[in-house]
Scaffold this active site. Structure first.
Site, PDB file in Angstrom:
ATOM      1  N   ARG A  46       0.856  -1.200   0.000  1.00 50.47           N
ATOM      2  CA  ARG A  46       0.000   0.000   0.000  1.00 50.47           C
ATOM      3  C   ARG A  46       0.884   1.240   0.000  1.00 50.47           C
ATOM      4  NH1 ARG A  46      -1.375   1.857   4.530  1.00 50.47           N
ATOM      5  NH2 ARG A  46      -2.071  -0.093   5.474  1.00 50.47           N
ATOM      6  N   TYR A  98     -17.129  15.623 -15.684  1.00 53.82           N
ATOM      7  CA  TYR A  98     -17.487  14.206 -15.686  1.00 53.82           C
ATOM      8  C   TYR A  98     -18.526  13.958 -14.581  1.00 53.82           C
ATOM      9  CZ  TYR A  98     -16.829   9.173 -15.214  1.00 53.82           C
ATOM     10  OH  TYR A  98     -17.028   7.823 -15.142  1.00 53.82           O
ATOM     11  N   ASP A 170      -8.186  18.163 -14.793  1.00 52.45           N
ATOM     12  CA  ASP A 170      -8.478  16.792 -15.235  1.00 52.45           C
ATOM     13  C   ASP A 170      -8.089  16.722 -16.714  1.00 52.45           C
ATOM     14  OD1 ASP A 170      -9.654  14.475 -16.252  1.00 52.45           O
ATOM     15  OD2 ASP A 170     -11.405  14.590 -14.929  1.00 52.45           O
ATOM     16  N   LYS A 195      -8.731   5.598 -19.393  1.00 52.77           N
ATOM     17  CA  LYS A 195      -9.086   6.017 -20.741  1.00 52.77           C
ATOM     18  C   LYS A 195      -7.850   5.964 -21.647  1.00 52.77           C
ATOM     19  CE  LYS A 195     -12.880   6.679 -18.470  1.00 52.77           C
ATOM     20  NZ  LYS A 195     -13.247   7.944 -17.849  1.00 52.77           N
TER      21      LYS A 195
END
Ligand SMILES: *Cc1c(COP(=O)(O)O)cnc(C)c1O
Length: 379
Positions: A46, A98, A170, A195
């Site tokens: 992690r 978005y 973004d 994406k």
């Protein structure tokens, strides 16, 4: 190093163990220590994992930044950015962001007392009206989804600097191939690596890149403390995707242009939204801040008929009817019945999401097949 070299080599060198050219998939949760605290740079996956680390360096390299952070999804990356803030802080955000970002801001963070102002940013000066002494962050998405509006990052960065607030961009739609927001003055660049960066529709992932060391440390603390990291297998897939980002983007742009131009002369088509057209309201800004105009194209049909739009997306054969974007394969979506269905008709129509709007993520197939497919589907 230039961009087309950075995608392949940026932040990576052959693995020290056996010289593997591709960073190996270190599928492990923990790392042996010789004495308490005596380890080779990694102790628990992690907190850090060599495969993820190679990817984080690659993210930083392609965005011309100093520090990269990889997350389990684009939304997890955005979640980490907002966790920099405190109760009472305010954010000025692009209005047509978005849908998942809007939901995260309003349904999760508003209840912790963070206030969001959703505004049109095509005129950067509009932003200043919403900045006060509680404002800590400006959130920009450009080009926007699905209307393809373009926001001036440099002008927005100047406003952010003047008021000493952070600017986050973004950059999912444009990718660093088309624009590098840190170079234009942004403090944080964010990606849904799901994406274009991954590029093959085979993973969900998010990324942040920053220059400032203190900001990087704060975001790393949140990444480790909240734990929304991505695994080594997905990190490997994203590294593999990044290696062809520049060649894929070049073809996405060529095919995007061909599709936009085909649709624009089609007698049944009303509007085509693509920033490459001189008639696009933000074309000059797009030309100045982007290398090319990308592979996302939206359009409406004459008469604005809901059923006709549904029929077109159902008729498509090479374009797949699906959510998401940025993969090698072409996808088509009908926002009014899919991504934006939960927004009341009057509300969505205010931003241009009318009944006949269709959004295309133009892939890297042969241009002739894509155009033939649109031709048979539209009729
Ligand atoms: C998909 C997307 C997101 C969310 O990313 P996930 O990886 O799906 O969590 C954020 N912003 C934009 C512009 C997107 O397209």
């Amino acid at each position: 190093m230039k961009f087309n070299t950075k995608t392949i080599h940026g932040g990576q060198s052959p693995d020290p163990a056996y010289g593997a050219v591709m960073p190996p998939i270190y599928q492990t949760s923990t790392f042996a220590q010789t004495t308490p605290g005596g380890h080779k740079g990694f102790e628990y996956s992690r907190s850090g994992n060599p495969t993820r680390s190679a990817l984080e360096n690659a993210f930083a390299s392609i965005e011309n930044g100093e520090h990269g952070l990889a997350f389990g999804s684009g939304l997890a990356a955005i979640d980490a950015v907002i966790k920099l803030l405190e109760t009472g802080d305010e954010v000025v955000s692009t209005s047509d962001i978005y849908g998942g970002t809007y939901r995260l801001f309003t349904s999760i963070f508003e209840k912790f007392g963070i206030k969001f102002h959703f505004i049109g940013m095509e005129d950067a000066e509009n932003i200043e009206h919403y900045i006060n002494d509680k404002t800590k962050l400006i959130w920009v998405e450009t080009p926007t989804n699905p209307m393809m509006n373009v926001i001036d990052i440099k002008a927005t960065a100047a406003i952010a600097k003047k008021h000493k607030v952070l600017l986050a961009v973004d950059n999912t739609f444009a990718t660093p191939y088309l624009q590098q927001p840190l170079d234009l003055g942004a403090d944080i660049v964010m990606h849904s690596a799901t994406k274009y960066i991954g590029g093959h529709s085979d993973l969900i992932m998010g990324a942040l890149v920053v220059n400032d060391k203190d900001l990087a440390d704060r975001l790393y603390f949140i990444q480790n403390a909240s734990g929304a990291i991505c695994g080594p297998q997905d990190s490997f897939l994203a590294l593999r995707g990044i290696k062809t980002l520049h060649v894929r983007m070049q073809r996405h742009c060529e095919n995007g242009k061909a599709v936009a131009e085909y649709l624009n002369q089609h007698p049944k088509i009303e509007n085509v939204y693509w920033p490459g057209f001189e008639s696009h309201p933000n074309h000059e800004i797009a030309k100045a801040q982007m290398k090319d105009f990308g592979g996302m194209v939206s359009f409406t049909t004459k008469g604005n008929n809901y059923e006709e739009a549904i029929k077109i997306v159902e008729n498509l054969k090479v374009f797949t009817l699906a959510e998401s974007l940025g993969g090698v394969e072409s996808l088509a979506g009908h926002p009014a019945s899919m991504t934006h269905a939960s927004i009341p008709k009057e509300e969505r129509e205010k931003t241009g999401v009318v009944d006949s709007l269709i959004r295309l993520s133009v892939g890297i197939e042969d241009e002739d097949d894509l155009i033939a497919d649109l031709k048979q589907a539209i009729g």
